[in-house]
Design a protein around this motif. Sequence first.
Motif, PDB file in Angstrom:
ATOM      1  N   ARG A 112       0.847  -1.193   0.000  1.00 17.15           N
ATOM      2  CA  ARG A 112       0.000   0.000   0.000  1.00 17.15           C
ATOM      3  C   ARG A 112       0.879   1.239   0.000  1.00 17.15           C
ATOM      4  NH1 ARG A 112      -5.655   0.088   2.961  1.00 17.15           N
ATOM      5  NH2 ARG A 112      -6.387   2.157   2.396  1.00 17.15           N
ATOM      6  N   ASP A 148      -3.816   7.619  -0.869  1.00 16.60           N
ATOM      7  CA  ASP A 148      -3.726   6.340  -0.164  1.00 16.60           C
ATOM      8  C   ASP A 148      -4.178   5.255  -1.131  1.00 16.60           C
ATOM      9  OD1 ASP A 148      -3.595   4.293   1.661  1.00 16.60           O
ATOM     10  OD2 ASP A 148      -5.115   5.079   3.014  1.00 16.60           O
ATOM     11  N   LYS A 150      -4.178   1.294  -2.378  1.00 18.40           N
ATOM     12  CA  LYS A 150      -3.974  -0.096  -1.998  1.00 18.40           C
ATOM     13  C   LYS A 150      -3.100  -0.807  -3.019  1.00 18.40           C
ATOM     14  CE  LYS A 150      -8.268  -0.849   0.602  1.00 18.40           C
ATOM     15  NZ  LYS A 150      -9.494  -1.675   0.695  1.00 18.40           N
TER      16      LYS A 150
END
Length: 239
Positions: A112, A148, A150
Amino acid sequence: MANGINTGYLKNYLRQHFVGPLTTAGEYDEDNLKKLAKGISNIDPSSDEDTEDYQYYDGNGGKETEVTSASLAHAFSGNRFYGDEALEFIRDMLTNTGGRTCSFKVIEPDGRIISGKATVSEIKPYGGDAGARSEIEFTITFDGMPNDVKAGTAIPTSIEVDGSTKTIEVGETATIVATVLPAEADQAVTFTSGNEAIATVTADGVVTAVALGGTPITVTAKNYPNVNTTVGISATAAE
């Protein structure tokens, strides 16, 4: 490991941290990052959150808490390795209190990625006992909320639109169709009019010509302000 992604209890040293300058336009720069690892022995992430509490008659006297804002910081400490590119980049900011913004990226052990513009503070470039290795401490705090992503999720690189220009009669509408590349990336975009007195645009890309003239509509990938394109709008008189 599941689907090529690390799982389970993973060691902290597997987490990677990178720092570097911003672009000349003042945006996050992926291409000039330097790895923060040499001499670093401890990294302490922290989240500073502001909250608002609410109480309603249907809550039996209990309260609901809403997080209204937050910031994510990483405090670094260890021994200074003189000559390391990343640490020298931090050291150069010590006496430059007005120029401490930077690009910052964290790659978690499961792949991530957290990244974005950040600010360096609390720089301690040296210190310790005479016979000990020189110490170093500093904190890097993301400006606003970072991207952010993944593991396995593509990062937007560009935006295609169904035409670089559109001509619309005053009072009429046209829709901008945008595609984020690569196709696996989040397709969410925002639309912004350069001059709403000439043309307005909705969240779905529907442009309305308001008055005669021209203005750009900027199409930006959600959470990636440096990935954008423009569509030139020409508002003409109705026939």
